[in-house]
Design a protein around this motif. Structure first.
Motif, short mmCIF file in Angstrom:
data_model
loop_
_atom_site.label_atom_id
_atom_site.label_comp_id
_atom_site.label_asym_id
_atom_site.label_seq_id
_atom_site.Cartn_x
_atom_site.Cartn_y
_atom_site.Cartn_z
N LEU A 15 -0.20 13.34 -21.91
CA LEU A 15 -1.00 14.19 -21.01
C LEU A 15 -1.48 13.41 -19.80
CD1 LEU A 15 -3.12 16.28 -23.53
CD2 LEU A 15 -1.18 17.05 -22.17
N THR A 16 -1.89 12.18 -20.02
CA THR A 16 -2.37 11.35 -18.92
C THR A 16 -1.24 11.04 -17.94
OG1 THR A 16 -4.04 10.38 -20.37
CG2 THR A 16 -3.52 9.18 -18.35
N LEU A 17 -0.07 10.71 -18.45
CA LEU A 17 1.08 10.44 -17.58
C LEU A 17 1.48 11.68 -16.79
CD1 LEU A 17 3.30 8.16 -19.83
CD2 LEU A 17 2.02 7.51 -17.79
N ILE A 18 1.42 12.83 -17.41
CA ILE A 18 1.76 14.07 -16.69
C ILE A 18 0.76 14.31 -15.57
CG2 ILE A 18 1.82 16.59 -16.94
CD1 ILE A 18 3.05 16.10 -19.73
N ARG A 19 -0.52 14.11 -15.86
CA ARG A 19 -1.54 14.30 -14.82
C ARG A 19 -1.33 13.34 -13.65
NH1 ARG A 19 -5.59 14.78 -19.36
NH2 ARG A 19 -5.97 17.01 -19.50
N TRP A 20 -1.11 12.06 -13.94
CA TRP A 20 -0.92 11.08 -12.88
C TRP A 20 0.37 11.30 -12.09
CZ3 TRP A 20 -4.54 8.64 -10.55
CH2 TRP A 20 -5.71 8.33 -11.22
N THR A 21 1.41 11.78 -12.77
CA THR A 21 2.64 12.12 -12.06
C THR A 21 2.38 13.27 -11.09
OG1 THR A 21 3.96 11.40 -13.95
CG2 THR A 21 5.03 12.86 -12.37
N GLY A 22 1.63 14.25 -11.53
CA GLY A 22 1.27 15.36 -10.65
C GLY A 22 0.48 14.90 -9.43
N VAL A 23 -0.46 14.02 -9.65
CA VAL A 23 -1.25 13.48 -8.53
C VAL A 23 -0.34 12.72 -7.56
CG1 VAL A 23 -3.06 11.83 -7.92
CG2 VAL A 23 -3.40 13.41 -9.81
N GLY A 24 0.59 11.94 -8.10
CA GLY A 24 1.54 11.21 -7.25
C GLY A 24 2.40 12.15 -6.43
N LEU A 25 2.86 13.24 -7.04
CA LEU A 25 3.67 14.21 -6.30
C LEU A 25 2.86 14.87 -5.18
CD1 LEU A 25 5.66 15.95 -9.18
CD2 LEU A 25 6.56 14.42 -7.43
N VAL A 26 1.61 15.17 -5.45
CA VAL A 26 0.75 15.76 -4.41
C VAL A 26 0.58 14.78 -3.25
CG1 VAL A 26 -1.59 16.54 -3.88
CG2 VAL A 26 -0.46 17.34 -5.95
N LEU A 27 0.31 13.52 -3.57
CA LEU A 27 0.15 12.53 -2.50
C LEU A 27 1.43 12.35 -1.70
CD1 LEU A 27 -2.00 9.83 -4.31
CD2 LEU A 27 -2.72 11.42 -2.53
N LEU A 28 2.57 12.32 -2.37
CA LEU A 28 3.84 12.20 -1.68
C LEU A 28 4.08 13.41 -0.77
CD1 LEU A 28 6.42 10.51 -1.37
CD2 LEU A 28 7.38 11.80 -3.28
N GLY A 29 3.78 14.60 -1.28
CA GLY A 29 3.92 15.80 -0.46
C GLY A 29 3.01 15.79 0.75
N LEU A 30 1.80 15.31 0.57
CA LEU A 30 0.88 15.23 1.71
C LEU A 30 1.35 14.21 2.75
CD1 LEU A 30 -2.57 15.46 -0.12
CD2 LEU A 30 -1.42 17.23 1.24
N LEU A 31 1.91 13.11 2.29
CA LEU A 31 2.46 12.12 3.23
C LEU A 31 3.64 12.71 4.02
CD1 LEU A 31 2.37 8.85 1.10
CD2 LEU A 31 1.05 9.34 3.17
N ILE A 32 4.46 13.49 3.36
CA ILE A 32 5.58 14.14 4.04
C ILE A 32 5.06 15.13 5.08
CG2 ILE A 32 7.51 15.74 3.74
CD1 ILE A 32 7.98 14.35 0.99
N ASN A 33 4.08 15.92 4.70
CA ASN A 33 3.53 16.91 5.64
C ASN A 33 2.77 16.26 6.79
OD1 ASN A 33 4.56 19.16 4.35
ND2 ASN A 33 2.79 19.36 3.00
N ALA A 34 2.26 15.07 6.58
CA ALA A 34 1.55 14.36 7.65
C ALA A 34 2.52 13.64 8.58
CB ALA A 34 0.57 13.36 7.05
N GLY A 35 3.79 13.62 8.23
CA GLY A 35 4.78 12.97 9.09
C GLY A 35 4.96 11.50 8.83
#
Length: 70
Positions: free
Chosen positions: A15-35
């Motif tokens: 469960l912890t790994l799934i949560r942290w993977t989700g957080v990492g995906l959100v951060l990666l997506g935000l970096l992509i959207n920020a250019g």
């Protein structure tokens, strides 16, 4: 006599790994959207949505599935 592995510990780690993977995906997506990362914006949006699902919904689904029956 060898101790049997505790399934609750493995589930907690999963469960912890799934949560942290989700957080990492959100951060990666935000970096992509920020250019900051050169990928199309739609990829960033998809990663943010999938990451939020992973971080908030999947742990609840898995916890309900793994809940011991009385």
């Amino acid at each position: 006599m060898a101790d049997a592995p505790d399934p609750a510990k493995k589930r907690f780690i999963a469960l912890t790994l799934i949560r942290w993977t989700g957080v990492g995906l959100v951060l990666l997506g935000l970096l992509i959207n920020a250019g900051k990362i050169a990928l199309p914006g739609i990829v960033g949006v998809v990663l943010v949505v999938v990451g939020l699902f992973d971080a908030f919904v999947m742990p609840v689904i898995l916890a309900r599935k793994w809940k011991s029956k009385d």
